[in-house]
Design an enzyme around this catalytic site. Sequence first.
Site, PDB file in Angstrom:
ATOM      1  N   GLN A 126     -14.111 -48.136   2.775  1.00  0.00           N
ATOM      2  CA  GLN A 126     -12.767 -47.624   2.509  1.00  0.00           C
ATOM      3  C   GLN A 126     -11.793 -48.049   3.591  1.00  0.00           C
ATOM      4  O   GLN A 126     -12.037 -47.816   4.780  1.00  0.00           O
ATOM      5  CB  GLN A 126     -12.810 -46.097   2.415  1.00  0.00           C
ATOM      6  N   GLY A 127     -10.677 -48.648   3.198  1.00  0.00           N
ATOM      7  CA  GLY A 127      -9.646 -49.060   4.130  1.00  0.00           C
ATOM      8  C   GLY A 127      -8.379 -48.239   3.953  1.00  0.00           C
ATOM      9  O   GLY A 127      -7.410 -48.711   3.335  1.00  0.00           O
ATOM     10  N   TYR A 128      -8.382 -47.036   4.456  1.00  0.00           N
ATOM     11  CA  TYR A 128      -7.212 -46.158   4.373  1.00  0.00           C
ATOM     12  C   TYR A 128      -6.581 -45.983   5.759  1.00  0.00           C
ATOM     13  O   TYR A 128      -5.466 -46.410   6.010  1.00  0.00           O
ATOM     14  CB  TYR A 128      -7.615 -44.791   3.817  1.00  0.00           C
ATOM     15  N   GLU A 244     -13.091 -37.574  -3.077  1.00  0.00           N
ATOM     16  CA  GLU A 244     -13.689 -37.583  -1.745  1.00  0.00           C
ATOM     17  C   GLU A 244     -13.808 -36.174  -1.196  1.00  0.00           C
ATOM     18  O   GLU A 244     -14.842 -35.793  -0.635  1.00  0.00           O
ATOM     19  CB  GLU A 244     -12.856 -38.444  -0.798  1.00  0.00           C
ATOM     20  N   SER A 379      -7.232 -33.956   7.409  1.00  0.00           N
ATOM     21  CA  SER A 379      -7.621 -32.907   8.354  1.00  0.00           C
ATOM     22  C   SER A 379      -7.525 -31.532   7.695  1.00  0.00           C
ATOM     23  O   SER A 379      -6.734 -31.304   6.770  1.00  0.00           O
ATOM     24  CB  SER A 379      -6.723 -32.951   9.598  1.00  0.00           C
ATOM     25  N   ASN A 380      -8.335 -30.602   8.172  1.00  0.00           N
ATOM     26  CA  ASN A 380      -8.354 -29.265   7.571  1.00  0.00           C
ATOM     27  C   ASN A 380      -7.025 -28.545   7.711  1.00  0.00           C
ATOM     28  O   ASN A 380      -6.679 -27.698   6.875  1.00  0.00           O
ATOM     29  CB  ASN A 380      -9.486 -28.437   8.175  1.00  0.00           C
ATOM     30  N   GLU A 381      -6.276 -28.856   8.772  1.00  0.00           N
ATOM     31  CA  GLU A 381      -4.947 -28.250   8.907  1.00  0.00           C
ATOM     32  C   GLU A 381      -4.042 -28.676   7.744  1.00  0.00           C
ATOM     33  O   GLU A 381      -3.339 -27.855   7.146  1.00  0.00           O
ATOM     34  CB  GLU A 381      -4.318 -28.656  10.246  1.00  0.00           C
TER      35      GLU A 381
END
Length: 393
Positions: A126-128, A244, A379-381
Site C-alpha cells: 500500500q502506497g498511501y 482496512e 490514528s485513533n484520535e
Amino acid sequence: MDLAFTPEELAFRDEVRAWIAAHLAPELAAKVHAGLRLSKDDIQGWARILGRQGWLAYRWPVSFGGPGWTPVQQHLFDEALAEAGAPPILPFGPVMVAPVIMAFGTPEQHRRFLPGIASGEVWWCQGYSEPGSGSDLASLRTRAERDGDHYIVNGQKTWTTLGQHADWIFCLVRTSTEGKPQTGISFLLIDMKSPGITVRPIRLLDGEYEVNEVWFDNVRVPADNLIGEENKGWTYAKYLLSHERANIADVNRAKRELKRLKRLAQTEGVWDDPRLRDQIALLEVDIVALEMLVLRVLAAEKSGKPALDIAALLKIRGSEIQQRTTELMMLVAGPMALPYLEHALEGHATAAALGGDPTLAPLAPRYFNMRKTTIYGGSNEVQRNIVAQTLLG
C-alpha cells in the site's frame, strides 16, 4: 438480534476446521502460536494453498471468483484460521485493493489483476502515507503527470509494510493542484519492478525490518493502470480504508492471543497474582464486547437491516486490545521478554541459551511493534472524530 449460529453455519465451521487441519503444516502453526518470525515463504506459501482451494478471496462474490460466502461464513472462516494458528492473510491484495478494483475498475482490469490476487501469486503493498502526510492524507505530494499513454510519477511513500517483497503497489498520487486537496488525488497501480523505484528499509523499534520508504524517480506508469476516474482517488481511498479499519479489529486473533496470555501466566507462575488476574479479566471483557459488536453487525446483515457503519469504532477497540494484550504478555515474561534476539525470533534459540522458555523472547519486540496499531489505518484520535461525526451526528 439473534447471535446464535444455525446448524448449517456450524456444519460449515466444522468443514473449514477439518480442511485447515489437513492442510496447515504443524510446524508452521507452531511458529504462529509462539509468535516467531514468519518468512515470506511462510506467508505466501499458505496464501497459495488457500488460493488453490478458492479461499484466499473468501470475501469476494462469486461473480469475481470468490466463494460467495455470507458475512457469517466469512467470520467463521476467520475464526477457524485464528484458532488453528494459520499465518495471517495479508490484507493488501484480497481485502483492500481487490474490492476497489471490483467496484471502480474496468472489465479489463478485473481480468488482469484479480486472478493473481485470488491465487496468492501476486504480492501487493500500500502506497498511501508520506512524510508529513499520514492522518492528514489529503496533503500528499507524490505527483503523477500525464505524458501521452503514461503517467510520470515522482515522490516518496513511507511506512510501506512489507514493500520489500511486493510485486505491485497501489498508490494515491496527486494529479491536480486545483480546488480542495482531496479533489486532485488519483488511484494508481504500479509495478514494483518499474525502473526508477527504490525501496529503502526502515528499522523499527523492535529491531525488525517490516516497513520501508519507497521512492519514485520519473517512474513511467501506463495510464491503463489508473483505477476509475482521474482526480477521484479520494473517494476510492475512503472505500478502501473502511475495509482496512474493520480488518484491524481482528477479534478472532485477539481471542487466540488471550488464550496464549493465560497459558503464559500459568507456566510463568504468576497466574495467582490478583492484580494480573484483574487485568486479564478486564481484557477478556473488552474482547467479548468487541466480539458482540462484530456479531451485531453480522446479525443486522443476516436480517436484511442496514449494516452498522462502525469500521472506525472497530479499529479503535481492536487496536487498543492488541496493545494491551502484548503489554500483559511482556509483563508476564519479565526479563525473559528480551528486547531483540535475532536467532530467537527465527526459533533457533534453545531454552538453555536463554535460561528459560525460548518462546518468551519475541514478546518484547511484539509489544514494541504493536505501538503502531493506534496510528496506522488512521490514528485513533482521528477515528474518534469520525465516530462522533457519523454515529453521534
